[in-house]
Each structure stands twice: as C-alpha cells, then as structure tokens.
Design an enzyme around this catalytic site. Sequence first.
Site, PDB file in Angstrom:
ATOM      1  N   HIS A   1      -7.356  -5.811   1.762  1.00 30.97           N
ATOM      2  CA  HIS A   1      -6.219  -4.932   2.872  1.00 30.97           C
ATOM      3  C   HIS A   1      -5.149  -6.980   3.536  1.00 30.97           C
ATOM      4  O   HIS A   1      -6.130  -7.040   4.601  1.00 30.97           O
ATOM      5  CB  HIS A   1      -6.307  -4.242   3.586  1.00 30.97           C
ATOM      6  CG  HIS A   1      -7.104  -2.856   3.285  1.00 30.97           C
ATOM      7  ND1 HIS A   1      -5.569  -2.022   2.863  1.00 30.97           N
ATOM      8  CD2 HIS A   1      -8.345  -2.997   2.424  1.00 30.97           C
ATOM      9  CE1 HIS A   1      -6.961  -1.093   2.655  1.00 30.97           C
ATOM     10  NE2 HIS A   1      -8.317  -1.520   2.181  1.00 30.97           N
TER      11      HIS A   1
ATOM     12  N   ASP B   1       1.118  -1.862   0.371  1.00 31.05           N
ATOM     13  CA  ASP B   1       0.060   0.417   0.095  1.00 31.05           C
ATOM     14  C   ASP B   1       0.669   1.253  -0.393  1.00 31.05           C
ATOM     15  O   ASP B   1       2.053   1.454   0.760  1.00 31.05           O
ATOM     16  CB  ASP B   1      -0.712   0.211   1.348  1.00 31.05           C
ATOM     17  CG  ASP B   1      -1.586   0.936   0.591  1.00 31.05           C
ATOM     18  OD1 ASP B   1      -3.450   0.524   1.459  1.00 31.05           O
ATOM     19  OD2 ASP B   1      -1.913   2.015   0.592  1.00 31.05           O
TER      20      ASP B   1
ATOM     21  N   GLN C   1     -14.472   2.149   1.935  1.00 29.97           N
ATOM     22  CA  GLN C   1     -13.797   2.274  -0.269  1.00 29.97           C
ATOM     23  C   GLN C   1     -13.874   3.493  -0.551  1.00 29.97           C
ATOM     24  O   GLN C   1     -14.631   4.205  -0.770  1.00 29.97           O
ATOM     25  CB  GLN C   1     -14.968   0.762  -1.113  1.00 29.97           C
ATOM     26  CG  GLN C   1     -14.283   0.640  -2.207  1.00 29.97           C
ATOM     27  CD  GLN C   1     -14.752  -0.488  -2.909  1.00 29.97           C
ATOM     28  OE1 GLN C   1     -16.224  -0.773  -2.570  1.00 29.97           O
ATOM     29  NE2 GLN C   1     -14.456  -0.980  -4.139  1.00 29.97           N
TER      30      GLN C   1
ATOM     31  N   VAL D   1     -11.029   2.598  -3.876  1.00 25.06           N
ATOM     32  CA  VAL D   1     -10.655   2.601  -5.000  1.00 25.06           C
ATOM     33  C   VAL D   1     -11.928   1.551  -5.351  1.00 25.06           C
ATOM     34  O   VAL D   1     -11.478   0.301  -4.613  1.00 25.06           O
ATOM     35  CB  VAL D   1      -9.312   2.340  -5.256  1.00 25.06           C
ATOM     36  CG1 VAL D   1      -8.906   1.020  -6.518  1.00 25.06           C
ATOM     37  CG2 VAL D   1      -8.319   2.900  -4.387  1.00 25.06           C
TER      38      VAL D   1
ATOM     39  N   HIS E   1     -10.626  -5.795  -3.542  1.00 27.87           N
ATOM     40  CA  HIS E   1      -8.521  -5.678  -2.792  1.00 27.87           C
ATOM     41  C   HIS E   1      -9.094  -6.482  -1.140  1.00 27.87           C
ATOM     42  O   HIS E   1      -9.648  -5.669  -0.703  1.00 27.87           O
ATOM     43  CB  HIS E   1      -7.762  -3.874  -2.519  1.00 27.87           C
ATOM     44  CG  HIS E   1      -9.166  -2.745  -2.561  1.00 27.87           C
ATOM     45  ND1 HIS E   1      -9.738  -2.214  -3.227  1.00 27.87           N
ATOM     46  CD2 HIS E   1      -8.432  -2.585  -1.293  1.00 27.87           C
ATOM     47  CE1 HIS E   1     -10.486  -1.217  -2.642  1.00 27.87           C
ATOM     48  NE2 HIS E   1      -8.773  -1.871  -1.282  1.00 27.87           N
TER      49      HIS E   1
HETATM   50  P1  AMP Z   1      -9.649   1.083   0.941  1.00 26.60           P
HETATM   51  O1  AMP Z   1      -9.770   2.727   0.939  1.00 26.60           O
HETATM   52  O2  AMP Z   1     -10.528   0.374   1.120  1.00 26.60           O
HETATM   53  O3  AMP Z   1     -10.131   1.687  -1.348  1.00 26.60           O
HETATM   54  O4  AMP Z   1      -7.834   0.681   0.002  1.00 26.60           O
HETATM   55  C1  AMP Z   1      -7.515   0.967  -1.128  1.00 26.60           C
HETATM   56  C2  AMP Z   1      -6.138   1.721  -0.364  1.00 26.60           C
HETATM   57  O5  AMP Z   1      -5.041   1.903  -1.424  1.00 26.60           O
HETATM   58  C3  AMP Z   1      -5.790   2.701   0.449  1.00 26.60           C
HETATM   59  O6  AMP Z   1      -5.398   1.985   1.150  1.00 26.60           O
HETATM   60  C4  AMP Z   1      -4.686   3.301  -0.329  1.00 26.60           C
HETATM   61  O7  AMP Z   1      -3.626   3.945   0.732  1.00 26.60           O
HETATM   62  C5  AMP Z   1      -4.381   2.734  -1.327  1.00 26.60           C
HETATM   63  N1  AMP Z   1      -3.939   2.950  -2.758  1.00 26.60           N
HETATM   64  C6  AMP Z   1      -4.226   3.786  -3.785  1.00 26.60           C
HETATM   65  N2  AMP Z   1      -3.254   4.313  -4.836  1.00 26.60           N
HETATM   66  C7  AMP Z   1      -1.817   3.761  -4.977  1.00 26.60           C
HETATM   67  C8  AMP Z   1      -0.647   3.284  -5.347  1.00 26.60           C
HETATM   68  N3  AMP Z   1      -0.919   4.016  -6.563  1.00 26.60           N
HETATM   69  N4  AMP Z   1      -0.279   2.340  -4.722  1.00 26.60           N
HETATM   70  C9  AMP Z   1      -0.552   1.427  -3.284  1.00 26.60           C
HETATM   71  N5  AMP Z   1      -0.994   1.316  -2.892  1.00 26.60           N
HETATM   72  C10 AMP Z   1      -2.403   2.476  -2.817  1.00 26.60           C
END
Ligand code: AMP
Length: 113
Positions: free
Chosen positions: A101, A30, A93, A95, A99
Amino acid sequence: MSKTIFSKIIAGEIPADIVHEDDLVVAFRDISPQAPVHILIVPREEIPGVDFLEERHREVIGHMLLTAKKLAHREELDEGYRLVINSGEKGGQTVDHLHLHLLGGRSMQWPPG
Ligand code: AMP
C-alpha cells in the site's frame, strides 16, 4: 486454484484505475482509499503474501519498493507518505496476493490501528 481479484485486474478481466505497469508489477488505485492517495503495488506473480516469499523473489520485492518511491513522487507526495504490507489475518490482510500500500496526501498517525 482460483485467481485472486488482483490477478483478474492484472489479466484485464476486471477494471481498475491502473497507474503503472511493467514486466514485474502492476499498480492501481485502491477501490476504498484510506488517504487522498492510496495505490496498491502488486507483483504480476500471484505470491499469496509475505510469508510465501522465497529467495527468488528478491528482485520483485526490491522493485515493488522502488516503484512505490517513483509513484510517490509522481503523485507529489514530497512531504512524506506511508508504505504498508499487511500479512495474515491478524495483520489485516484481506486479499491473498502480495501487495504494497502507498498512502499519502494527509498526515499519518502512529501507532496504526
Ligand atoms: P489488505 O487488506 O492489505 O489485503 O488490502 C487489500 C486492499 O485491496 C484493500 O485496501 C481494498 O480496498 C483493496 N481492493 C479490494 N478489491 C479491490 C479492487 N477491485 N480494486 C482496487 N482495490 C481493491
């Protein structure tokens, strides 16, 4: 439909610290870690989230969990770790590409915020 940031990582269009990849999933660190170990396990298929899962996704969902277990022990999280899937806006969420974590390397609190 435009690609998610995770699809761009999977396609090699933007960089990431990839720790595992196979035919079903890609796992990378992350960018904003919330624990000493914070890895995202992402299906290659751009499934928008848990609410979009169908029966045909059974294999990939199981594979995400098994991959998380394998990576947890590779990262020496033998004393414990946490697996999280945020779903939807109120679920945290951010993204819209499913996914899982994997968080570890510190004691986790309960309940989560
Ligand atoms: P969520 O909030 O559960 O959708 O998690 C999305 C996660 O993606 C967050 O913990 C962000 O820090 C991570 N994230 C966003 N962009 C990137 C990236 N380019 N590379 C790695 N992690 C990312």
